[in-house]
Design a protein around this motif. Structure first.
Motif, PDB file in Angstrom:
ATOM      1  N   ALA A  28     -74.136 136.065  22.123  1.00 22.17           N
ATOM      2  CA  ALA A  28     -73.853 136.626  20.804  1.00 22.17           C
ATOM      3  C   ALA A  28     -73.514 138.091  20.962  1.00 22.17           C
ATOM      4  CB  ALA A  28     -75.063 136.465  19.879  1.00 22.17           C
ATOM      5  N   GLY A  29     -72.574 138.562  20.148  1.00 19.28           N
ATOM      6  CA  GLY A  29     -72.217 139.973  20.181  1.00 19.28           C
ATOM      7  C   GLY A  29     -71.330 140.322  21.362  1.00 19.28           C
ATOM      8  N   THR A 215     -74.533 146.434  18.626  1.00 22.31           N
ATOM      9  CA  THR A 215     -73.545 145.509  19.193  1.00 22.31           C
ATOM     10  C   THR A 215     -73.850 144.047  18.873  1.00 22.31           C
ATOM     11  OG1 THR A 215     -74.733 145.254  21.294  1.00 22.31           O
ATOM     12  CG2 THR A 215     -73.163 147.083  21.118  1.00 22.31           C
ATOM     13  N   GLY A 216     -75.083 143.755  18.503  1.00 21.91           N
ATOM     14  CA  GLY A 216     -75.480 142.369  18.296  1.00 21.91           C
ATOM     15  C   GLY A 216     -75.643 141.597  19.584  1.00 21.91           C
TER      16      GLY A 216
END
Length: 518
Positions: A28-29, A215-216
């Motif tokens: 993710a991200g 940034t996730g």
């Protein structure tokens, strides 16, 4: 073999970057730092005796193809051809003054000129503008430093390097930059804020890995490349001495300089510590490179014909400018076939350990990969395999050069660089120091890194940084050829380059002193 069980035949390269272990991943991200590299001169971009062309190191080439080069941070060494001494600029300087060959009556003046050039370089880096190290709080993405081995990666920081820089001496005979490796490191390792001066290259990478805010992503680094270990055996061929590591001193900054080759058990001990630190770095993907066989590098040329039909080894290995008919084992520096075999077998053991390190990490769910740089160089080896079908192991296949390189006349190979009338006639993969790649040679390594990154699912973009690229993602070798001065416009005196370099080495012990920083 000294320090290990002897292996029958050559090690079979690992062709699966996943080493037979699948890992389930979900990401993710978008990590902020798309590419980070730790390593030695091969990763920093060393060429022809100097670090200067860092914008064309293999990590920089990969960053260009990733579409993130404008934000990719790397050190600069722009003064007088870099550190410690640029052999290409040296040859071009001699050509400008003495033409394409140094005649015997010009030798004293040429020697004086060579010392003058070396004195200028020494003054620049020890007392002149080269003393001014740029100060920045940003950590480099290319964290490699010339000459570093596993222990350096674990222990050396900017603070440590400063302590090791001696008061310079303006030596009229030994005219080479003192502590060139430490001076080079100060442009790589962070120095600000003050506490950053204690960061090693591995811990500096760890700081980039922590940079995840906003940034996730769980990882601050998307791809981390680890290419260390060549300097745990390289001095066997640069010094032409085989001195095996002992139980005392191999793992200390002050003691390790006595040895030119690490016994496999000592290498593995150091590797475990490096791997433990790498495992703490928040990198989504980690690519580990195996160690090339240092005996393939043309700085150590096999002489006197191979020991027997189908052998991988020549009876002796000496400097490339010493011809077979002139070689004298009692006078000329050399290592023997048996010593070369032992060094190769040690490197094979190193690579077994690196492979097992990757396999163990993948069984624990880490997205680590193996890049067989040893197998890559073996497939490019001209004198060992390409020109001797009987010596080829069952697994060997010639490396398919990119079409742009195949179109060159002649196509590049692993011989020492040679030329005539301003045109390259042989070599092209190794620069003038006989150890480090040319720009197109670094391009081949970059392509192999890219192939593993694509296997890991890394996305590549056009130079705008937003337009996705389709497979296959290929290095722009036409661009690299334009930038590769040794391939497309070599020094006009390249035809006599081996003689000139041999003369300079005999007169000034040039190569030993250049390689003392590696």
């Amino acid at each position: 073999m000294a320090g290990s069980v002897r292996r029958e035949g050559s090690r079979v390269p690992e062709t699966d970057p996943k080493v037979g272990v699948d890992v389930s991943t979900q990401w993710a991200g978008d990590p902020r730092h798309r590419l980070v590299a730790v390593g030695d001169s091969l990763t920093q971009g060393f060429q022809s005796g100097a670090i200067f062309n860092t914008s064309l190191s293999y990590p920089a080439i990969v960053a260009h193809e990733l579409g993130c080069f404008p934000s990719f941070r790397y050190p600069l060494y722009e003064g007088l051809g870099g550190l410690p001494f640029n052999l290409e600029l040296f040859l071009r300087d001699l050509e400008a003054r003495y033409g394409r060959a140094v005649d015997w009556w010009e030798a004293p003046l040429a020697l004086f000129r060579a010392r003058s050039v070396m004195d200028r370089v020494e003054d620049y880096w020890e007392r002149g503008p080269g003393l001014n190290v740029p100060s920045t709080t940003a950590i480099m993405h290319n964290l490699a430093v010339l000459g570093w081995d596993l222990r350096d990666a674990l222990s050396k920081s900017a603070d440590e390097c400063r302590k090791r820089i001696d008061v310079p001496k303006d030596d009229l005979v030994n005219q080479l930059v003192q502590n060139a490796g430490e001076r080079a490191a100060l442009r790589v390792l962070p120095t600000r804020p003050r506490a950053a001066g204690a960061l090693t290259q591995l811990r500096a990478a760890a700081e980039l890995g922590k940079d995840t805010e906003g940034t996730g992503a769980k990882h601050g680094i998307e791809t981390l490349v680890v290419f260390l270990g060549a300097n745990n055996a390289l001095r066997a061929v640069t010094d032409l001495r085989v001195v095996w590591s002992e139980d005392s001193g191999f793992d200390s900054l002050d003691g390790k300089g006595h040895f030119t080759v690490w016994r496999p058990k000592h290498f593995t001990s150091e590797l475990r510590k490096v791997a433990a630190e790498v495992s703490e770095i928040k990198a989504r993907h980690v690519i580990w490179c195996t160690v090339p066989h240092v005996t393939i590098a043309p700085i150590a040329r096999g002489v006197a014909g191979k020991t027997q039909p189908g052998s991988r080894y020549f009876p002796y290995y000496t400097r490339p400018w010493i011809r077979d008919r002139d070689f004298d084992a009692g006078k000329d520096p050399n290592i023997t076939a048996e010593q070369a075999r032992q060094v190769d077998e040690a490197i094979d053991a190193y690579n077994d350990a690196i492979t097992e390190t990757v396999r163990a990490a993948r069984t624990k769910g880490r997205d680590w990969y193996l890049l067989e740089t040893c197998g890559l160089m073996d497939r490019l080896a001209s004198r060992r395999y390409a020109e001797d079908p009987l010596a080829r192991p069952d697994w060997w296949q010639p490396y398919p050069l990119p079409s742009s390189l195949r179109a060159l006349s002649p196509p590049p190979n692993s011989h020492f660089l040679a030329g005539k009338d301003g045109r390259r006639t042989d070599g092209g993969l190794f620069s003038l120091d006989g150890v480090h790649p040319t720009t197109v040679g670094y391009g081949i390594l970059a392509q192999e890194v890219i192939n593993v990154m694509r296997l890991a699912g890394v996305r590549f973009f056009r130079p705008d940084g937003s337009t996705p690229r389709q497979d296959p993602v290929l290095v722009d070798f036409d661009r690299l050829i334009r930038h590769d001065t040794l391939v497309n416009r070599p020094p006009g005196n390249l035809g006599s380059a081996l003689g000139v370099l041999g003369w300079a080495d005999e007169a000034m012990d040039l190569f030993r002193r250049v390689f003392s920083v590696l």
